[in-house]
Design a protein around this motif. Sequence first.
Motif, short mmCIF file in Angstrom:
data_model
loop_
_atom_site.label_atom_id
_atom_site.label_comp_id
_atom_site.label_asym_id
_atom_site.label_seq_id
_atom_site.Cartn_x
_atom_site.Cartn_y
_atom_site.Cartn_z
N THR A 147 0.82 -1.22 0.00
CA THR A 147 0.00 0.00 0.00
C THR A 147 0.85 1.26 0.00
OG1 THR A 147 -0.12 -0.13 2.42
CG2 THR A 147 -1.92 -1.13 1.15
N GLY A 148 2.11 1.15 0.42
CA GLY A 148 2.96 2.34 0.46
C GLY A 148 3.48 2.76 -0.90
N ILE A 149 3.48 1.85 -1.87
CA ILE A 149 3.99 2.17 -3.21
C ILE A 149 2.88 2.82 -4.02
CG2 ILE A 149 4.93 1.22 -5.34
CD1 ILE A 149 6.22 -0.95 -3.75
N VAL A 150 3.16 3.99 -4.55
CA VAL A 150 2.18 4.68 -5.37
C VAL A 150 1.99 3.88 -6.66
CG1 VAL A 150 1.65 6.80 -6.62
CG2 VAL A 150 2.85 6.91 -4.42
N GLY A 151 0.76 3.44 -6.90
CA GLY A 151 0.50 2.61 -8.07
C GLY A 151 0.64 1.12 -7.81
N ARG A 152 0.97 0.75 -6.56
CA ARG A 152 1.14 -0.65 -6.19
C ARG A 152 2.15 -1.34 -7.11
NH1 ARG A 152 -3.26 -2.09 -2.87
NH2 ARG A 152 -3.83 -0.18 -1.76
N GLN A 153 1.84 -2.50 -7.63
CA GLN A 153 2.78 -3.26 -8.45
C GLN A 153 3.15 -2.51 -9.72
OE1 GLN A 153 1.34 -7.20 -9.18
NE2 GLN A 153 1.14 -7.72 -7.02
N ALA A 154 2.18 -1.83 -10.33
CA ALA A 154 2.46 -1.11 -11.57
C ALA A 154 3.36 0.10 -11.34
CB ALA A 154 1.14 -0.65 -12.21
N GLY A 155 3.53 0.50 -10.09
CA GLY A 155 4.35 1.66 -9.80
C GLY A 155 5.84 1.37 -9.74
N ILE A 156 6.24 0.10 -9.87
CA ILE A 156 7.65 -0.27 -9.84
C ILE A 156 8.17 -0.36 -11.27
CG2 ILE A 156 9.32 -2.01 -9.10
CD1 ILE A 156 7.33 -2.87 -6.97
N THR A 157 9.17 0.42 -11.59
CA THR A 157 9.75 0.41 -12.93
C THR A 157 11.20 -0.05 -12.87
OG1 THR A 157 10.50 2.71 -12.79
CG2 THR A 157 8.27 2.32 -13.62
N LEU A 158 11.66 -0.66 -13.95
CA LEU A 158 13.03 -1.16 -14.03
C LEU A 158 13.87 -0.32 -14.98
CD1 LEU A 158 14.02 -3.74 -12.47
CD2 LEU A 158 11.54 -3.58 -12.67
N LEU A 159 13.53 0.94 -15.16
CA LEU A 159 14.30 1.81 -16.03
C LEU A 159 15.72 1.97 -15.49
CD1 LEU A 159 11.63 4.60 -16.71
CD2 LEU A 159 12.24 2.65 -18.15
N GLY A 160 16.67 1.92 -16.39
CA GLY A 160 18.07 2.04 -15.98
C GLY A 160 18.77 0.70 -15.86
N SER A 161 18.03 -0.41 -15.94
CA SER A 161 18.66 -1.72 -15.91
C SER A 161 19.46 -1.92 -17.20
CB SER A 161 17.60 -2.81 -15.78
OG SER A 161 16.90 -2.68 -14.56
N GLN A 162 20.63 -2.54 -17.07
CA GLN A 162 21.48 -2.66 -18.24
C GLN A 162 22.43 -3.84 -18.13
OE1 GLN A 162 23.80 0.96 -18.39
NE2 GLN A 162 24.82 0.55 -16.45
N TYR A 163 23.02 -4.16 -19.29
CA TYR A 163 24.07 -5.18 -19.36
C TYR A 163 25.24 -4.58 -20.13
CZ TYR A 163 26.64 -9.31 -20.85
OH TYR A 163 27.64 -10.21 -21.09
N GLN A 164 26.31 -4.30 -19.43
CA GLN A 164 27.47 -3.67 -20.04
C GLN A 164 28.75 -4.23 -19.42
OE1 GLN A 164 27.29 0.61 -19.79
NE2 GLN A 164 25.66 0.79 -21.29
N ASN A 165 29.74 -4.46 -20.30
CA ASN A 165 31.07 -4.90 -19.86
C ASN A 165 31.01 -6.16 -18.98
OD1 ASN A 165 32.19 -2.59 -21.14
ND2 ASN A 165 31.81 -1.37 -19.31
N GLY A 166 30.10 -7.06 -19.32
CA GLY A 166 30.01 -8.31 -18.60
C GLY A 166 29.34 -8.21 -17.24
N ILE A 167 28.68 -7.09 -16.94
CA ILE A 167 28.01 -6.90 -15.66
C ILE A 167 26.52 -6.68 -15.89
CG2 ILE A 167 27.86 -5.50 -13.57
CD1 ILE A 167 30.44 -7.00 -13.72
N VAL A 168 25.69 -7.46 -15.21
CA VAL A 168 24.24 -7.26 -15.24
C VAL A 168 23.87 -6.37 -14.06
CG1 VAL A 168 21.98 -8.36 -15.09
CG2 VAL A 168 23.84 -9.50 -16.31
N THR A 169 23.28 -5.22 -14.36
CA THR A 169 22.87 -4.27 -13.32
C THR A 169 21.37 -4.04 -13.43
OG1 THR A 169 25.01 -3.15 -13.44
CG2 THR A 169 23.23 -1.99 -12.32
N LEU A 170 20.64 -4.31 -12.37
CA LEU A 170 19.19 -4.15 -12.34
C LEU A 170 18.83 -3.05 -11.34
CD1 LEU A 170 18.09 -7.90 -12.34
CD2 LEU A 170 18.45 -6.39 -14.30
N LYS A 171 18.00 -2.13 -11.77
CA LYS A 171 17.60 -1.00 -10.92
C LYS A 171 16.09 -0.89 -10.90
CE LYS A 171 21.78 1.62 -12.14
NZ LYS A 171 22.29 2.89 -12.73
N ALA A 172 15.51 -0.85 -9.71
CA ALA A 172 14.07 -0.66 -9.54
C ALA A 172 13.81 0.70 -8.92
CB ALA A 172 13.49 -1.76 -8.66
N ASN A 173 12.81 1.41 -9.44
CA ASN A 173 12.44 2.72 -8.93
C ASN A 173 10.94 2.74 -8.62
OD1 ASN A 173 15.05 4.38 -9.74
ND2 ASN A 173 14.50 3.15 -11.51
#
Length: 278
Positions: free
Chosen positions: A107-133
Amino acid sequence: MPGVKGKNQWNRKEWYSLQQKGSLTLESAAVLPLYFLAMVMLISMMDIFRIQTILVSALSQSAKELGMYAYSIDGESRSPVGAVTDAACAAYASAEVQKRIKGENLTGIVGRQAGITLLGSQYQNGIVTLKANYLYRSPAAVFPVLPVKIKAAAGAQAWLGYEGDKYGRADDGPGEEMVFVTDYESVYHTSQDCTHIKLTVKHVGMQNALQGKNQYGNKYHPCEKCMKGHGNDRFVYITEKGNRYHSDSSCGGLARHVRLMKKSEAENRSACSRCGEK
């Protein structure tokens, strides 16, 4: 005038009583908002910690799995994501996060499940980086408050295999030759495909194992590690080039814990007769 004096004393007592009640009222008016604010902050911090724990756990697991698929190319049938790209990282992690938080009270997340975005996640130089906002607004707040932006992140090193002639070749020149060793063998191997360490295990009947022979014409004998108390087993495990039969496919006689070692550090080991130097 005894009556007047007693009346004045009563009035003074009443005035002091009213003054004390007024002081308590003022103190309560000043303290209660601070108390409620502290409670809201405490509840919000615990809720954020819970959400972050869930997200980071899901992101970490997703990053590890994506790192396992990093060797794939477009159209690779063994990979559920195809080639690992920035878009694939965001899509895969988003699906895994949605499965992980399904049924959770967010209930604390604005938009509930749909309010979580993974923008900024990337795969570069052999490193997987995942970012949730996501935007967070305390569900315990009495009055409407502006949401705050919170981030969660996780990463993992991708498995890309190796390059070079003997695992020790770098871009700036040749490195020291590396060899393969196991925990209990006194030899080293120059090939990871050596049949001493890459075994082909077969599941056969006990009679076939007792009457059969391996590739070198030697008979099979019971394994000293796993066959104790299993003499009446109907089926056992053998290898084409070994000389033991086993009741357990995970027996140490069948499994090989292989690790790389510099050849110079394997001086106390001799070369394997199958793959070593002649």
